[in-house]
Design an enzyme around this catalytic site. Structure first.
Site, PDB file in Angstrom:
ATOM      1  N   SER A  18      59.718  65.514  41.140  1.00 14.54           N
ATOM      2  CA  SER A  18      57.752  65.623  40.714  1.00 14.54           C
ATOM      3  C   SER A  18      57.745  67.065  40.378  1.00 14.54           C
ATOM      4  CB  SER A  18      57.404  65.192  42.200  1.00 14.54           C
ATOM      5  OG  SER A  18      55.760  65.299  41.689  1.00 14.54           O
ATOM      6  N   ASP A  39      65.091  65.109  47.412  1.00 15.91           N
ATOM      7  CA  ASP A  39      63.715  65.047  47.538  1.00 15.91           C
ATOM      8  C   ASP A  39      63.586  64.170  48.539  1.00 15.91           C
ATOM      9  OD1 ASP A  39      60.864  65.433  45.421  1.00 15.91           O
ATOM     10  OD2 ASP A  39      60.887  64.380  46.836  1.00 15.91           O
ATOM     11  N   ASP A  65      64.319  64.735  53.224  1.00 12.34           N
ATOM     12  CA  ASP A  65      63.182  65.918  53.566  1.00 12.34           C
ATOM     13  C   ASP A  65      64.279  67.284  53.341  1.00 12.34           C
ATOM     14  OD1 ASP A  65      59.992  65.814  55.331  1.00 12.34           O
ATOM     15  OD2 ASP A  65      61.750  67.612  55.364  1.00 12.34           O
ATOM     16  N   TYR A 150      48.685  78.497  52.955  1.00 11.62           N
ATOM     17  CA  TYR A 150      49.714  77.833  51.348  1.00 11.62           C
ATOM     18  C   TYR A 150      49.496  79.401  50.830  1.00 11.62           C
ATOM     19  CZ  TYR A 150      50.898  77.137  46.155  1.00 11.62           C
ATOM     20  OH  TYR A 150      51.660  76.236  45.770  1.00 11.62           O
ATOM     21  N   LYS A 154      54.020  81.138  50.370  1.00 12.49           N
ATOM     22  CA  LYS A 154      54.285  81.814  49.279  1.00 12.49           C
ATOM     23  C   LYS A 154      54.794  83.343  48.979  1.00 12.49           C
ATOM     24  CE  LYS A 154      54.771  77.617  47.173  1.00 12.49           C
ATOM     25  NZ  LYS A 154      56.274  76.673  46.925  1.00 12.49           N
TER      26      LYS A 154
HETATM   27  P1  NAI Z   1      54.589  67.826  43.144  1.00 12.80           P
HETATM   28  O1  NAI Z   1      53.490  67.925  44.102  1.00 12.80           O
HETATM   29  O2  NAI Z   1      54.054  67.460  41.439  1.00 12.80           O
HETATM   30  O3  NAI Z   1      56.371  68.201  43.643  1.00 12.80           O
HETATM   31  C1  NAI Z   1      56.713  68.475  44.832  1.00 12.80           C
HETATM   32  C2  NAI Z   1      57.821  67.654  45.451  1.00 12.80           C
HETATM   33  O4  NAI Z   1      58.505  68.053  45.894  1.00 12.80           O
HETATM   34  C3  NAI Z   1      57.111  66.379  45.568  1.00 12.80           C
HETATM   35  O5  NAI Z   1      58.512  65.623  44.605  1.00 12.80           O
HETATM   36  C4  NAI Z   1      57.293  66.371  46.601  1.00 12.80           C
HETATM   37  O6  NAI Z   1      57.847  64.919  47.473  1.00 12.80           O
HETATM   38  C5  NAI Z   1      58.381  66.534  47.416  1.00 12.80           C
HETATM   39  N1  NAI Z   1      58.871  67.312  49.057  1.00 12.80           N
HETATM   40  C6  NAI Z   1      57.406  67.584  48.856  1.00 12.80           C
HETATM   41  N2  NAI Z   1      57.581  67.927  50.654  1.00 12.80           N
HETATM   42  C7  NAI Z   1      58.151  67.451  50.757  1.00 12.80           C
HETATM   43  C8  NAI Z   1      59.614  67.637  51.882  1.00 12.80           C
HETATM   44  N3  NAI Z   1      59.171  67.793  53.109  1.00 12.80           N
HETATM   45  N4  NAI Z   1      60.546  67.221  51.394  1.00 12.80           N
HETATM   46  C9  NAI Z   1      61.379  66.852  50.353  1.00 12.80           C
HETATM   47  N5  NAI Z   1      61.061  67.176  49.171  1.00 12.80           N
HETATM   48  C10 NAI Z   1      59.276  67.258  49.669  1.00 12.80           C
HETATM   49  O7  NAI Z   1      53.984  69.746  43.129  1.00 12.80           O
HETATM   50  P2  NAI Z   1      54.540  70.888  41.623  1.00 12.80           P
HETATM   51  O8  NAI Z   1      53.565  71.228  41.236  1.00 12.80           O
HETATM   52  O9  NAI Z   1      55.661  69.660  41.138  1.00 12.80           O
HETATM   53  O10 NAI Z   1      54.850  72.044  42.776  1.00 12.80           O
HETATM   54  C11 NAI Z   1      56.668  72.524  42.525  1.00 12.80           C
HETATM   55  C12 NAI Z   1      56.356  74.086  43.636  1.00 12.80           C
HETATM   56  O11 NAI Z   1      55.878  74.943  42.836  1.00 12.80           O
HETATM   57  C13 NAI Z   1      55.738  73.868  44.634  1.00 12.80           C
HETATM   58  O12 NAI Z   1      56.670  74.854  45.532  1.00 12.80           O
HETATM   59  C14 NAI Z   1      54.597  74.297  44.411  1.00 12.80           C
HETATM   60  O13 NAI Z   1      54.074  75.161  45.850  1.00 12.80           O
HETATM   61  C15 NAI Z   1      54.945  75.146  43.201  1.00 12.80           C
HETATM   62  N6  NAI Z   1      53.664  76.212  42.705  1.00 12.80           N
HETATM   63  C16 NAI Z   1      52.967  74.689  41.923  1.00 12.80           C
HETATM   64  C17 NAI Z   1      51.838  75.249  41.343  1.00 12.80           C
HETATM   65  C18 NAI Z   1      51.163  74.507  40.426  1.00 12.80           C
HETATM   66  O14 NAI Z   1      49.909  74.640  39.638  1.00 12.80           O
HETATM   67  N7  NAI Z   1      51.653  73.022  40.491  1.00 12.80           N
HETATM   68  C19 NAI Z   1      51.298  77.078  41.270  1.00 12.80           C
HETATM   69  C20 NAI Z   1      52.298  77.460  42.263  1.00 12.80           C
HETATM   70  C21 NAI Z   1      53.677  77.269  42.501  1.00 12.80           C
END
Ligand code: NAI
Length: 247
Positions: A18, A39, A65, A150, A154
């Site tokens: 994702s 994922d 996980d 969070y 981070k």
């Molecule tokens: P998202 O929610 O679109 O994707 C996160 C993915 O991690 C999902 O596919 C989910 O299934 C997977 N996931 C969650 N918990 C899990 C687990 N325990 N085991 C395996 N998979 C797991 O999030 P996004 O926005 O793409 O974020 C990616 C990274 O970027 C994260 O670390 C987030 O904290 C960081 N981030 C995102 C920002 C934003 O504005 N979207 C800003 C700053 C950092």
């Protein structure tokens, strides 16, 4: 342990089904890596893999996980080679300092911090000289209102990145972090639309980053040429971390 069947370098991307992770999978596969998606969302893993395989890209999936150490170790052994690990898994839930419970806090640390430590450690154990680990922190590590668990997780990712870089520098394994600003992904789209719009208004260019903007920076730290750059955190946030509220 030194060759993948395809002869390509193998990159593991956690959270690869994702948003930022998925854009990173696509970017690294186009850069010529074999990419293994990790994922917990099995349906999204299958969708990511089949979409990218249809473009003739070398992508495989492991529905796991990120804290499942045995599962991650098995996946890495199955691939037989680890050149890059990108730790992009994360969870985010807005709640004030007063509201957040012990259980909430532990869950965030479990996924966002221990969920970086485990794949990074398993990857480092299998990497040869020249391996690269890329963690995903957040501009929120500098502070932010309404999500204290969070922010703490981070900031922890940046500390862990520096600690790993120091431990691994003699093995010539580079460890760096990307700290994205507000990015348009399924994570931020869970916000109510008016809250999402208000958050975008606070960005310097009044627009979110795209997942590809962040993937481009991750690809830089994942590239073989990175070699001598380690322990660094790169803010990819359109300049918001520079401040700008006046003197
Ligand atoms: P998202 O929610 O679109 O994707 C996160 C993915 O991690 C999902 O596919 C989910 O299934 C997977 N996931 C969650 N918990 C899990 C687990 N325990 N085991 C395996 N998979 C797991 O999030 P996004 O926005 O793409 O974020 C990616 C990274 O970027 C994260 O670390 C987030 O904290 C960081 N981030 C995102 C920002 C934003 O504005 N979207 C800003 C700053 C950092």
């Amino acid at each position: 342990m030194n060759t993948s069947a395809s002869g390509r370098e193998v990159a593991f991307v956690t959270g690869g089904a994702s948003g930022i992770g998925r854009a990173t999978v696509a970017r690294l596969a186009r850069d010529g890596f074999r990419v293994a998606v990790i994922d917990r969302n099995e349906k999204a893993v299958n969708d990511t893999v089949s979409t990218l395989q249809a473009e003739q890209l070398d992508v495989v999936g492991y529905a796991l996980d990120v804290t499942d150490r045995a599962g991650i170790a098995r996946a890495m052994d199955t691939e037989g080679r680890v050149d890059v690990v990108v730790c992009a898994t994360g969870v985010y839930k807005p709640r004030s300092f007063d509201e957040v419970t012990d259980e909430d806090f532990r869950h965030t640390l479990e996924v966002n911090l221990i969920g970086v430590f485990i794949p990074a450690q398993e990857g480092a154990r299998r990497m040869r000289e020249g391996g690269r680990i890329v963690t995903v922190s957040s501009r929120g590590a500098l502070g932010g209102l309404g999500f204290p668990d969070y922010v703490a997780s981070k900031a922890g990712v940046i500390g862990l990145t520096r600690a790993m870089a120091m431990e691994l520098r003699n093995k010539k394994i580079a460890v760096n972090s990307i700290a994205p600003g507000f990015t348009d992904t399924p994570m931020t789209r869970t916000m109510p639309p008016e809250q999402y719009a208000a958050a975008v208004e606070l960005e310097p260019g009044k627009a979110p980053a795209s997942p590809e903007d962040i993937a481009n920076a991750i690809a830089f730290f994942a590239s073989p040429g990175i070699r001598f750059v380690t322990g660094q955190t790169l803010f990819v946030d359109g300049g918001k971390s520079l401040g700008g509220l006046g003197i």
